[in-house]
Write an enzyme that holds these catalytic residues in place. Sequence first.
Site, PDB file in Angstrom:
ATOM      1  CG  ASP A  45      -0.184  -0.175   2.419  1.00 30.97           C
ATOM      2  OD1 ASP A  45       1.183  -0.327   2.978  1.00 30.97           O
ATOM      3  OD2 ASP A  45      -1.041  -0.244   3.196  1.00 30.97           O
ATOM      4  CB  SER A  46       4.258   1.483  -0.233  1.00 30.59           C
ATOM      5  OG  SER A  46       4.790   0.635  -1.068  1.00 30.59           O
ATOM      6  CE  LYS A 114       3.411  -5.836   3.642  1.00 28.35           C
ATOM      7  NZ  LYS A 114       2.975  -4.995   4.140  1.00 28.35           N
ATOM      8  CD  GLU A 116       0.828  -1.336   7.970  1.00 33.10           C
ATOM      9  OE1 GLU A 116       0.352  -0.584   8.618  1.00 33.10           O
ATOM     10  OE2 GLU A 116       1.531  -1.199   6.547  1.00 33.10           O
ATOM     11  CD  GLU A 183       7.802  -0.552   7.515  1.00 32.47           C
ATOM     12  OE1 GLU A 183       6.702  -1.135   6.597  1.00 32.47           O
ATOM     13  OE2 GLU A 183       8.270   0.889   7.359  1.00 32.47           O
TER      14      GLU A 183
HETATM   15  O1  KIV Z   1       3.403  -1.150   1.821  1.00 28.63           O
HETATM   16  C1  KIV Z   1       4.905  -1.869   1.502  1.00 28.63           C
HETATM   17  O2  KIV Z   1       5.164  -1.169   0.616  1.00 28.63           O
HETATM   18  C2  KIV Z   1       5.345  -1.976   2.369  1.00 28.63           C
HETATM   19  C3  KIV Z   1       6.638  -2.891   2.536  1.00 28.63           C
HETATM   20  C4  KIV Z   1       7.526  -1.872   2.972  1.00 28.63           C
HETATM   21  C5  KIV Z   1       6.862  -3.677   3.506  1.00 28.63           C
HETATM   22  O3  KIV Z   1       4.903  -2.617   3.430  1.00 28.63           O
END
Ligand code: KIV
Length: 280
Positions: A45-46, A114, A116, A183
């Site tokens: 989500d980056s 993924k 969090e 992280e």
């Molecule tokens: O959103 C993302 O790119 C991430 C990674 C940097 C681990 O969660």
Amino acid sequence: MSKINIPKLQKLKQSGEKLAMVTCYDATFARLIDSTDIEVVLVGDSLGMVIQGQKTTLPVTLEEMIYHTRAVARGLTKPLLVADMPFLSYQASLSEAIKNAGQLLKKGHAESVKIEGGEEVGELVAKLTKIGVPVMGHIGLQPQSIHKYGGYKIQGRSLSDEKRLIKEAKVLAEAGCWSLVLEGIPIEVAQKITRSVAIPTIGIASGPHCDGQVLVIYDLLGMDPKFRPRFVKPYADLGKIIPEALQRYQGEIKSGHFPTEEHSFHRDLTLLKRPKSSAS
Ligand code: KIV
């Protein structure tokens, strides 16, 4: 390299071989990654920050994650494809979270999601794992909780935070996570977590002792000369190379050096010549 799957990645930890993961948001970069031996691709989500230009990852929607994941899936044949569950796609209720995770697999063609969070997502992880949705956990600095921390700050510096992180890692492994992103965690703490769980840990800004590493692809390619945090090692200088190429392109249009006849189509196709490479 043959197609990567979760059992293969888990064996890497047992054999002591490190795992490489990178983020990706489109099919063109996906094809480039596919030509390497990188094992895991994360549609993070980056993308809210590096693709959309937002200040945080919070505005990213499930639909946007599905759109980018589907594009990346089209470019991949070998690496495992993981997609982030964006903010508020899994916190409101278990049933909504399960449906949303399913969408990332069904429509995005992700092979794992993924999520969090620590103990609070344990029940969700257990449910998803049971119905066949593999989950990569993500603890330490959780960018979706940025307002709680008041900034992108290293987590787990105090003894009590270290204990909490180790406990969270164990709970998530027990709940069924097949791997864990660590992280923004001090080296020593990341090492202790890595030793305390049987699943692979994948570090970012957490030192060299994790079982694998992940970076945002634009950071590792040096795309933004103004963003060079300590934990990033740029492996290319695209932030310099790309504007130089664009400037040359602009200059050649102005000077009439591009396009030439070589780049053009004649009515009589037999006259066509292939343009010479102009990369240099
Ligand atoms: O959103 C993302 O790119 C991430 C990674 C940097 C681990 O969660």
